[in-house]
Write an enzyme that holds these catalytic residues in place. Structure first.
Site, PDB file in Angstrom:
ATOM      1  N   CYS A  23       0.777  -1.127  -0.128  1.00 29.42           N
ATOM      2  CA  CYS A  23       0.119  -0.037  -0.017  1.00 29.42           C
ATOM      3  C   CYS A  23       0.886   1.330  -0.033  1.00 29.42           C
ATOM      4  O   CYS A  23       2.011   1.001   0.172  1.00 29.42           O
ATOM      5  CB  CYS A  23      -0.803   0.144   1.201  1.00 29.42           C
ATOM      6  N   LYS A  76       5.455  -8.888 -19.424  1.00 26.03           N
ATOM      7  CA  LYS A  76       4.628  -7.513 -19.778  1.00 26.03           C
ATOM      8  C   LYS A  76       3.392  -7.825 -20.485  1.00 26.03           C
ATOM      9  O   LYS A  76       2.554  -7.056 -20.167  1.00 26.03           O
ATOM     10  CB  LYS A  76       5.877  -6.888 -20.683  1.00 26.03           C
ATOM     11  N   ASN A  98       1.070  -0.149   6.233  1.00 23.47           N
ATOM     12  CA  ASN A  98       1.412  -0.824   5.086  1.00 23.47           C
ATOM     13  C   ASN A  98       2.114  -2.145   5.544  1.00 23.47           C
ATOM     14  O   ASN A  98       3.014  -1.851   6.263  1.00 23.47           O
ATOM     15  CB  ASN A  98       2.153  -0.203   4.012  1.00 23.47           C
ATOM     16  N   ARG A 103       1.616   1.867  -5.790  1.00 19.28           N
ATOM     17  CA  ARG A 103       1.637   0.850  -4.651  1.00 19.28           C
ATOM     18  C   ARG A 103       0.412   0.200  -4.292  1.00 19.28           C
ATOM     19  O   ARG A 103       0.539  -0.966  -3.598  1.00 19.28           O
ATOM     20  CB  ARG A 103       2.250   1.489  -3.414  1.00 19.28           C
ATOM     21  N   TRP A 140      -3.858  -1.646  -1.252  1.00 23.51           N
ATOM     22  CA  TRP A 140      -3.797  -3.044  -2.058  1.00 23.51           C
ATOM     23  C   TRP A 140      -4.074  -3.928  -1.048  1.00 23.51           C
ATOM     24  O   TRP A 140      -3.423  -4.504  -0.125  1.00 23.51           O
ATOM     25  CB  TRP A 140      -2.558  -3.431  -2.759  1.00 23.51           C
TER      26      TRP A 140
END
Ligand code: AGP
Length: 603
Positions: free
Chosen positions: A2, A481, A100, A27, A74
């Site tokens: 986070c 990717k 976090n 993040r 997150w």
């Protein structure tokens, strides 16, 4: 995974808190919130969804106060809802907390706090309730904060504000937290971009540090309250680095920043007179006695580590790349003859940090190859070499891979020069190719036809990427990717593997990207012919003038002629562009791919 931000000053905090969160969205971006201290008590606003949702809510309910904290999330514990968003408060609204990391013992603590009213599913919420216990026991805010920290275990960076005090309290253990120092304003954040537009004077807090900051200054102490001195360092990053610079996405900006990033990575490290690779950070004797090399990393960095494994093996150096997550829980034998290289852009990836810690005390020498000054990996390792790519905001790593590989090519040259039995490349041929690499990348960016490939193939069933030698890790990176930002199934593997299984998946609807680096191209061309025999479209990534390849490819993404050890970097730039343009065709949220975050700070 986070983003935390906090700020104390003499004027309203809200704008700087929100812009700090915007610059930390890489993040985590599934919910966000802020809390400020006002004469009428703490104001807490939080919303599920991206920062825009929070900004809209703040517009509707003005938030005052010169001290505050903010968080972009997150999710690890509990789905992204308003209730689970941070900040979290206690039963009486006396304290608000952002966090976090992961609190390992939260469920025991929650049981202990059974009389408290919990409003979320998060591990974090135990912190404000524990603080409430200490406050009701008569302790002042700072002591209540310290006594609470003593009770929790796990990885954390925490910031808290208390009703009736314009101070912010912060601490870290295992998760990053930096302090920003300006004339009469102070910031706390998970990363520098949060306050880079206000100050570039930074204090890197260490595990166990407790910081108390208010409009008149800050104090740092250890867990026992003993004052500790921490240097104020000036980061040589430009505030615009934290912006998109006119590009549609950070990822595209960072793809186009590669020539500059590579010049920085190479500068002063290749001595064309002696043909030697030199690192001011690594004294002559650094690798004395080293006989084998372990490379530990995750994700894109793991692909750079695999690239280095190929380079080192090619130079007669015993080297193996390992996934940190596996290495940390079951490290192979190491001793003073082992060099463990941790490749990590952020320097904060929990898996890689635990891999480093798993060899501490075995005599092994540890070296961090990282992009972030002052990151945890730099403190856990004996030595550090910076890749100097500049801040990378896009969740999908791009320029950091190129700078990692360029740095690892130089390191491979140095190691093969230093290690007994190493056979450095003669005549500096690789260093010469490296010195023109930034210009070669610019040529790829200027002339790429990746847009044609993306337009034609962006809605295929699956995508395969194949290569040999350094083309193998490049094919894995190309597929990563592609997966990360298009959400389509893609796989990268050695072309040598094709006939041993994956060829069964190849059809006319599965484009295959074949990477040619100038080594083993004949074998790779055989594989391309096998693929063509199944009518699958082939996109070759190859240097100009390779007509025999062009004959069997539906499309050739050209790269300048160069040394095979370096060609992989050029090929990867073409694959980055294809992924970006395909994701753009599919209108994906390229800078904030679902379920991902820039640095993974929990195992
Ligand atoms: C790559 O695009 C991803 N962001 C991810 O795989 C990343 O490479 C991995 O988490 C490792 O991060 P690090 O280099 O910061 O250690």
């Amino acid at each position: 995974m986070c983003g935390i931000t906090a700020r104390v000053g003499h004027d309203e905090a809200i704008d700087e808190l929100l812009s700090g969160l915007r610059n930390l969205e890489y993040r985590g971006y599934d919910s966000a919130g802020v809390a400020t201290v006002t004469p009428d008590g703490l104001t807490v606003i939080k919303r599920s969804g991206e920062i825009d949702e929070l900004c809209t809510a703040v517009e509707k309910t003005p938030v005052h106060g010169s001290s505050g904290i903010g968080h972009t999330r997150w999710s690890t514990h509990g789905p992204p809802t308003d209730a689970n968003a941070h900040p979290h408060t206690d039963c009486l609204g006396q304290v608000a907390v952002v966090h976090n990391g992961i609190i390992d013992n939260y469920s025991d603590l929650r049981d202990e706090l059974s009389t408290h009213e919990f409003t979320s599913d998060t591990d974090t919420e135990v912190v404000p309730h524990l603080i409430e216990e200490q406050l009701s026991a008569g302790y002042e805010p700072e002591e209540a904060f310290r006594r609470t920290i003593d009770r929790i275990s796990g990885s954390y960076a925490i910031a808290a504000v208390f009703d009736g005090s314009d101070a912010v309290y912060g601490t870290r253990s295992g998760s990053p937290l930096v302090l920003g120092v300006d004339d009469d304003t102070y910031y706390l954040a998970s990363d520098v971009p949060a306050f880079l537009e206000y100050t570039d004077d930074v204090v890197y807090l260490q595990d166990g540090d407790v910081v108390v900051m208010d409009p008149d200054g800050y104090e740092i102490s250890d867990t026992d309250g003993e004052a500790v001195e921490r240097a104020v360092e000036t980061v040589d990053w430009d505030p615009s680095d934290a912006g998109k610079g006119g590009y549609a996405h950070y990822m595209l900006k960072e793809i186009y920043e590669q020539p500059t990033a590579l010049r920085q990575s190479i500068r002063g490290r290749s001595n064309s007179m002696t043909g030697r690779a030199e690192f001011e950070e690594l004294p002559e004797e650094t690798f004395d006695g080293v006989e084998s090399v372990h490379l530990v990393a995750m994700g894109t960095s793991y692909h750079a580590a695999l690239y280095a494994q190929a380079l080192l093996s090619d130079r007669g150096v015993t080297a193996q790349a390992f996934l940190s997550g596996e290495y940390g829980s079951n490290p192979p034998p190491t001793d003073e003859r082992t060099l463990v290289i941790a490749v990590t852009q952020s320097g904060e990836t929990a898996d890689t940090l635990s891999a480093i810690r798993s060899v501490q005390g075995t005599g092994a020498r540890t070296l961090a190859v990282t992009n972030v000054v002052g990151s945890t990996a730099t403190r856990e390792c004996d030595d550090t070499v910076y890749i100097r790519a500049g801040p990378e905001i896009g969740v999908a790593a791009t320029k950091s891979f190129s700078s990692q590989v360029a740095t690892l090519i130089l390191l491979s040259e140095r190691l093969s020069q230093d290690l007994s039995g190493g056979t450095p490349r003669a005549t500096g041929e690789v260093l010469d190719a490296l010195s023109v690499l930034p210009d070669d990348v610019q040529r790829v960016l200027d002339a790429s036809t990746a847009d044609t490939v993306a337009a034609e193939y962006h809605d295929s069933d699956s995508y395969f990427f194949i290569g040999r030698g350094v083309g193998h890790p490049v094919s894995m990176e190309g597929s990563l990717k592609f997966k990360e930002i298009t959400y389509d199934h893609a796989e990268g593997f050695s072309a040598a593997e094709l006939k041993h299984g994956p060829l069964a998946l190849v059809t006319e609807n599965t484009p295959v990207f074949a990477v040619f680096t100038g080594r083993d191209d004949t074998k790779t061309l055989h594989n391309v012919k096998e693929i063509r025999a199944r009518d699958a479209p082939v996109i070759a990534v190859a240097s100009e003038g390779t007509d025999r390849i062009r004959e069997y490819a539906d499309h050739v993404l050209e790269i300048p002629e160069t040394h095979p050890d370096v060609a992989g970097v050029l090929a990867n730039v073409q694959l980055q562009l294809v992924s970006y343009l395909a994701a753009d065709e599919l209108a994906r949220p390229i800078d904030k791919p679902r379920n991902l975050a820039k640095s993974v700070t929990v195992e």
